[in-house]
Design a protein around this motif. Structure first.
Motif, PDB file in Angstrom:
ATOM      1  N   ASP A  64       0.875  -1.175   0.000  1.00 38.15           N
ATOM      2  CA  ASP A  64       0.000   0.000   0.000  1.00 38.15           C
ATOM      3  C   ASP A  64       0.914   1.227   0.000  1.00 38.15           C
ATOM      4  O   ASP A  64       1.454   1.617   1.036  1.00 38.15           O
ATOM      5  CB  ASP A  64      -0.894  -0.013   1.241  1.00 38.15           C
ATOM      6  CG  ASP A  64      -1.870   1.159   1.266  1.00 38.15           C
ATOM      7  OD1 ASP A  64      -1.677   2.109   0.474  1.00 38.15           O
ATOM      8  OD2 ASP A  64      -2.803   1.129   2.080  1.00 38.15           O
ATOM      9  N   CYS A  65       1.083   1.830  -1.168  1.00 39.91           N
ATOM     10  CA  CYS A  65       2.031   2.941  -1.267  1.00 39.91           C
ATOM     11  C   CYS A  65       1.372   4.293  -1.020  1.00 39.91           C
ATOM     12  O   CYS A  65       2.044   5.324  -1.018  1.00 39.91           O
ATOM     13  CB  CYS A  65       2.709   2.941  -2.638  1.00 39.91           C
ATOM     14  SG  CYS A  65       1.630   3.388  -4.006  1.00 39.91           S
ATOM     15  N   GLY A  66       0.045   4.309  -0.818  1.00 38.90           N
ATOM     16  CA  GLY A  66      -0.637   5.571  -0.590  1.00 38.90           C
ATOM     17  C   GLY A  66      -0.440   6.511  -1.762  1.00 38.90           C
ATOM     18  O   GLY A  66      -0.663   6.155  -2.916  1.00 38.90           O
ATOM     19  N   PRO A  70       5.789   6.671  -6.889  1.00 40.40           N
ATOM     20  CA  PRO A  70       7.152   6.365  -7.353  1.00 40.40           C
ATOM     21  C   PRO A  70       7.917   5.483  -6.367  1.00 40.40           C
ATOM     22  O   PRO A  70       8.585   4.521  -6.760  1.00 40.40           O
ATOM     23  CB  PRO A  70       7.801   7.747  -7.493  1.00 40.40           C
ATOM     24  CG  PRO A  70       6.654   8.675  -7.736  1.00 40.40           C
ATOM     25  CD  PRO A  70       5.542   8.139  -6.894  1.00 40.40           C
ATOM     26  N   GLY A  71       7.801   5.813  -5.061  1.00 41.91           N
ATOM     27  CA  GLY A  71       8.475   5.004  -4.057  1.00 41.91           C
ATOM     28  C   GLY A  71       7.916   3.594  -3.995  1.00 41.91           C
ATOM     29  O   GLY A  71       8.666   2.626  -3.844  1.00 41.91           O
ATOM     30  N   ILE A  96      -2.434   8.040 -11.190  1.00 36.07           N
ATOM     31  CA  ILE A  96      -2.349   8.472 -12.587  1.00 36.07           C
ATOM     32  C   ILE A  96      -1.200   7.721 -13.252  1.00 36.07           C
ATOM     33  O   ILE A  96      -0.041   7.855 -12.873  1.00 36.07           O
ATOM     34  CB  ILE A  96      -2.119   9.990 -12.673  1.00 36.07           C
ATOM     35  CG1 ILE A  96      -3.271  10.738 -12.005  1.00 36.07           C
ATOM     36  CG2 ILE A  96      -1.968  10.430 -14.116  1.00 36.07           C
ATOM     37  CD1 ILE A  96      -3.088  12.229 -11.942  1.00 36.07           C
ATOM     38  N   ASN A  97      -1.545   6.912 -14.258  1.00 38.40           N
ATOM     39  CA  ASN A  97      -0.557   6.139 -15.019  1.00 38.40           C
ATOM     40  C   ASN A  97       0.202   5.105 -14.183  1.00 38.40           C
ATOM     41  O   ASN A  97       1.237   4.609 -14.607  1.00 38.40           O
ATOM     42  CB  ASN A  97       0.464   7.061 -15.698  1.00 38.40           C
ATOM     43  CG  ASN A  97      -0.176   7.963 -16.718  1.00 38.40           C
ATOM     44  OD1 ASN A  97      -1.270   7.687 -17.198  1.00 38.40           O
ATOM     45  ND2 ASN A  97       0.486   9.044 -17.057  1.00 38.40           N
ATOM     46  N   ALA A  98      -0.285   4.781 -12.994  1.00 39.18           N
ATOM     47  CA  ALA A  98       0.473   3.875 -12.129  1.00 39.18           C
ATOM     48  C   ALA A  98       0.245   2.407 -12.470  1.00 39.18           C
ATOM     49  O   ALA A  98       1.142   1.588 -12.280  1.00 39.18           O
ATOM     50  CB  ALA A  98       0.107   4.120 -10.669  1.00 39.18           C
ATOM     51  N   GLN A 104       3.871  -3.940 -15.179  1.00 34.33           N
ATOM     52  CA  GLN A 104       5.154  -4.189 -15.817  1.00 34.33           C
ATOM     53  C   GLN A 104       6.224  -4.548 -14.787  1.00 34.33           C
ATOM     54  O   GLN A 104       7.141  -5.310 -15.081  1.00 34.33           O
ATOM     55  CB  GLN A 104       5.604  -2.952 -16.600  1.00 34.33           C
ATOM     56  CG  GLN A 104       4.816  -2.728 -17.882  1.00 34.33           C
ATOM     57  CD  GLN A 104       5.270  -1.475 -18.619  1.00 34.33           C
ATOM     58  OE1 GLN A 104       5.682  -0.497 -18.008  1.00 34.33           O
ATOM     59  NE2 GLN A 104       5.194  -1.504 -19.936  1.00 34.33           N
ATOM     60  N   SER A 105       6.092  -4.006 -13.586  1.00 31.32           N
ATOM     61  CA  SER A 105       7.084  -4.254 -12.544  1.00 31.32           C
ATOM     62  C   SER A 105       6.852  -5.569 -11.815  1.00 31.32           C
ATOM     63  O   SER A 105       7.676  -5.971 -10.995  1.00 31.32           O
ATOM     64  CB  SER A 105       7.080  -3.101 -11.534  1.00 31.32           C
ATOM     65  OG  SER A 105       7.415  -1.877 -12.166  1.00 31.32           O
ATOM     66  N   GLY A 106       5.722  -6.220 -12.083  1.00 33.53           N
ATOM     67  CA  GLY A 106       5.501  -7.547 -11.522  1.00 33.53           C
ATOM     68  C   GLY A 106       4.306  -7.715 -10.624  1.00 33.53           C
ATOM     69  O   GLY A 106       4.117  -8.778 -10.038  1.00 33.53           O
TER      70      GLY A 106
END
Length: 272
Positions: A64-66, A70-71, A96-98, A104-106
């Motif tokens: 949960d990155c809130g 980016p982090g 947005i665009n996440a 892609q990152s898995g």
């Protein structure tokens, strides 16, 4: 947190594995209050995640990155390097665009908050069941993938322009046949160039990639029924040969159709 509260009745048993939730300290009390059944639950912060996960191999990780997307994405990529076989659910606030980068990152599943807690628990239960049945490895998703991915079942919404809606309707109605860019552009009454541009802008992937994703989502629905062979499912979603179907299914889901069908079998029996 922005998560929708409500009655939750999807059980998570202890034998379904260990869940690690990575979230800021301020959110830990909230996650403890969710009562994920008897499943071993471990709460850690993003800053300590990589260090603590070095000696651990959880069955599922929830990030949960809130608002720190980016982090969260950097952490997701680092985790997948050392835990390639561990499914990850990625949550973000106003993403947005996440979604594209998360897949892609898995990430196995992407959720935008607020979300329904019952849906979250169901997803966790399903992933743990699949993990138990077959060791999965999540490769990078088709690229470019979802900018803000939507389930095909939820793709037809009023915020989409008419050409995109017509194309999606055509894909849904012709899954068993050949779907070409030329045909979709014609259905949208646009040139191929302009159609691709507007479709990709609103759907986060090209029309051809969306059609492939839609086919596999439909295949997953059919495989859950339990009464259809893999070959018949492949034909119903437009694959005349089993080989390409298996490769595409595994590319998008991380599992072969047979492994997915076995994983869904216990759930099918419960519904009968």
């Amino acid at each position: 947190m922005g998560l929708k509260q409500g009655r939750i009745d999807v059980p998570l048993r202890a034998d379904r594995g260990k869940v690690v939730i990575v979230a800021e300290k301020a959110f830990h009390e909230f996650y403890r209050s969710l009562t994920f059944g008897d499943a071993p639950l471990h709460l850690i912060t993003p800053r300590e995640a990589l260090e603590l996960l070095k000696e651990d191999e959880p069955d599922l990780i929830l990030i949960d990155c809130g608002f720190d997307i980016p982090g969260g994405l950097r952490l997701l990529r680092d985790i997948k390097i050392s835990h390639a076989s561990t499914p990850v659910i990625f949550l973000a606030e106003r993403p947005i665009n996440a979604a594209r980068e998360a897949y892609q990152s898995g990430a196995r599943i992407f959720f935008e908050k607020p979300l329904d807690l019952r849906e979250l628990r169901t997803s966790i239960a399903t992933l743990l069941s699949v993990k138990k049945t077959s060791t999965e490895k999540r490769d990078a998703f088709i690229s470019p993938a979802e900018t803000e991915i939507e389930s095909p079942a939820n793709a037809l919404t009023t915020d989409k322009p008419a050409p995109v809606v017509r194309a999606i309707q055509y894909i849904e109605s012709n899954l068993s046949g050949k779907i070409s860019l030329e045909t979709l552009a014609r259905e949208a009454n646009m040139s191929k160039y302009h159609f691709c541009r507007i479709f990709s802008h609103h759907m986060g992937m090209t029309p051809v990639q969306f059609a492939a994703f839609f086919r596999i989502e439909k295949a997953k629905e059919l495989l859950k029924r339990g009464d259809l062979t893999i070959s018949s499912v492949a034909l119903q979603v437009g694959f005349n040969d089993l080989g390409p179907f298996v490769r595409q299914f595994r590319k998008i889901t991380g599992l072969t159709p047979s492994a997915y069908k076995r994983a869904m079998a216990p759930m099918h029996k419960k519904r009968v």
